[in-house]
Design an enzyme around this catalytic site. Sequence first.
Site, PDB file in Angstrom:
ATOM      1  N   CYS A   1      -6.632 -26.145  35.769  1.00  0.00           N
ATOM      2  CA  CYS A   1      -6.068 -25.855  34.456  1.00  0.00           C
ATOM      3  C   CYS A   1      -7.174 -25.907  33.420  1.00  0.00           C
ATOM      4  CB  CYS A   1      -4.981 -26.869  34.092  1.00  0.00           C
ATOM      5  SG  CYS A   1      -3.584 -26.901  35.239  1.00  0.00           S
TER       6      CYS A   1
ATOM      7  N   GLY B   1      -6.195 -20.713  34.179  1.00  0.00           N
ATOM      8  CA  GLY B   1      -4.765 -20.802  34.425  1.00  0.00           C
ATOM      9  C   GLY B   1      -4.006 -19.717  33.697  1.00  0.00           C
TER      10      GLY B   1
ATOM     11  N   ASN C   1      -5.898 -31.666  33.754  1.00  0.00           N
ATOM     12  CA  ASN C   1      -6.492 -30.767  34.731  1.00  0.00           C
ATOM     13  C   ASN C   1      -6.861 -31.581  35.956  1.00  0.00           C
ATOM     14  OD1 ASN C   1      -7.880 -28.728  36.113  1.00  0.00           O
ATOM     15  ND2 ASN C   1      -9.793 -29.146  35.028  1.00  0.00           N
ATOM     16  N   GLY C   2      -6.304 -31.249  37.112  1.00  0.00           N
ATOM     17  CA  GLY C   2      -6.608 -31.973  38.334  1.00  0.00           C
ATOM     18  C   GLY C   2      -5.363 -32.244  39.139  1.00  0.00           C
TER      19      GLY C   2
ATOM     20  N   TYR D   1     -16.554 -20.487  41.747  1.00  0.00           N
ATOM     21  CA  TYR D   1     -15.504 -19.539  41.349  1.00  0.00           C
ATOM     22  C   TYR D   1     -14.869 -19.808  39.995  1.00  0.00           C
ATOM     23  CZ  TYR D   1     -10.971 -17.100  41.456  1.00  0.00           C
ATOM     24  OH  TYR D   1      -9.889 -16.332  41.139  1.00  0.00           O
TER      25      TYR D   1
ATOM     26  N   THR E   1     -16.532 -12.546  39.757  1.00  0.00           N
ATOM     27  CA  THR E   1     -17.248 -13.805  39.914  1.00  0.00           C
ATOM     28  C   THR E   1     -18.500 -13.694  40.761  1.00  0.00           C
ATOM     29  OG1 THR E   1     -15.002 -14.717  39.995  1.00  0.00           O
ATOM     30  CG2 THR E   1     -16.809 -16.260  40.240  1.00  0.00           C
TER      31      THR E   1
ATOM     32  N   ASP F   1     -18.854 -11.512  48.027  1.00  0.00           N
ATOM     33  CA  ASP F   1     -17.804 -12.195  47.271  1.00  0.00           C
ATOM     34  C   ASP F   1     -18.189 -13.656  47.100  1.00  0.00           C
ATOM     35  OD1 ASP F   1     -15.496 -12.495  45.849  1.00  0.00           O
ATOM     36  OD2 ASP F   1     -14.135 -11.909  47.453  1.00  0.00           O
ATOM     37  N   ASP F   2     -17.536 -14.325  46.145  1.00  0.00           N
ATOM     38  CA  ASP F   2     -17.873 -15.727  45.900  1.00  0.00           C
ATOM     39  C   ASP F   2     -17.428 -16.616  47.045  1.00  0.00           C
ATOM     40  OD1 ASP F   2     -15.005 -16.675  45.163  1.00  0.00           O
ATOM     41  OD2 ASP F   2     -15.365 -14.974  43.843  1.00  0.00           O
TER      42      ASP F   2
END
Length: 502
Positions: free
Chosen positions: A2, A28, A101-102, A257, A303, A365-366
């Site tokens: 988030c 998010g 966030n987490g 990412y 990314t 790609d990442d």
Amino acid sequence: MCGIAGIVGTSPVNQRLYDALTILQHRGQDAAGIVTAVDGLVSMRKGSGLVRDVFSQQDMLELRGNIGIGHVRYPTAGCDSASEAQPFYVNAPYGLVLGHNGNLTNAAELADVLIREERRHLNTSSDSEVLLNVLASELQRVGTPRVTAADVFAAVSALYRRCRGAYAVVAMVIGHGILGFRDPNGIRPLVLGERDTPKGREYMLASESVALDMLGFTHVRDIAPGEAVFIDEAGRLNSQQCVSTTRHAPCIFEYVYFARPDSIIDNVSVQRARMRMGDRLADKIRRERPEHDIDVVIPIPDTSRTAALQVAQGLGVKFREGFIKNRYIGRTFIMPGQEERQKSVRSKLNAIDLEFRNKNVLLVDDSIVRGTTSAQIIELAREAGAHKVYFASAAPPVRHPNVYGIDMPAASELVAASRTEDEVRDLIGADWLIYQDLEDLESACQHDDSRVEEFDTSCFSGRYITGDITPEYLERLRQERSDLAKARKRVGASTLKIVRGV
């Protein structure tokens, strides 16, 4: 994952919080919310959707005050109702609002204690509401009309003793100030910024430094693991290390990412880290395929672009943009279900035939998580006329669930979890597949001034930095948060709406 932001200003913060959340939108896209306060009165607006869709002009006018916090939500648990949008609010003690966030790894145990012993009511299944109520419960012990910075730090210290997992938090104590703190391992990022105005100094907390930069704040520093900062309404900054023993191990997937390339996290430039990922990936390709026949390197936008450019330079081959991205489609990885992810790939990317036809193409790609997106992109490249399609991942194989706030809960949904690299190659349809080595990824994310000695690499290594993750916990998480569980929850929610006549 988030995005969070908080501002103590000398002028209204509504527009700046809106702008901050727009800047952090990549973290998010499920829901957004802003809470402000003036003279003890709270104004809140939150809902499902992108920032631009949640807030109307009238909403912004009603979000009054020089202090506030905001949140953009990533659907880790597959929750898609507006009631689970953040920030969360409780009216006692003092009035508390929190954005998180987490992910708490002991949320179930905490919820049981909060309900059974502390007589607190939880209205959602969100661990963020659990975290808010733990903070409220500890702050309740103050028992005085006004709360001091010392009171706040004592409450946070108690919270640290109770809560395990990953958490970067912004919270507002109504009528007092804004609080920010970070878990003892520093898994999730949180940065502090300041700026001087004619009316005085303003402070800002945010998930990433880019939000500070774009709003004119100077990046002061990262909040340290186990540290709390409290900025009162008068603009006075207080900080305290609330945990004596910490282990600084930020999530390495932030650099792979999630974070924007123009952010600096724990004194590490995300852009430079991704450049070094590309350099090390090119070195590995040269070691394993010294006689490679790659004609062109093409990134999977957006990314991986930085790493892909370095791979092309390191191999001495052309770099080309071969896919055009529809900017109005959300980030595929953080969509709430597999069906949505599958639908979005072809609507998000279109191949330019000229860059693929009759060429041996290396797609970069990442990372490769579920493999569905990679397989569809390789199919697009073949349809565009590529002779051979090679695939390179700037990250190692994702073999283990992530329990710290990234939507990788079920090992059965990770393409590399029980497969060899050759089996993954065949499954996604590549002619050749190469992954970054974990040691190279870690070295790419470090430099002499980073002050980061280790990273949380659990989704690659299976080593969980908090040390409390058991097979039983992972199984429970799988049952609660797999794509199948999310689909069942959405069906159940829709049925409930029909029954209620909504």
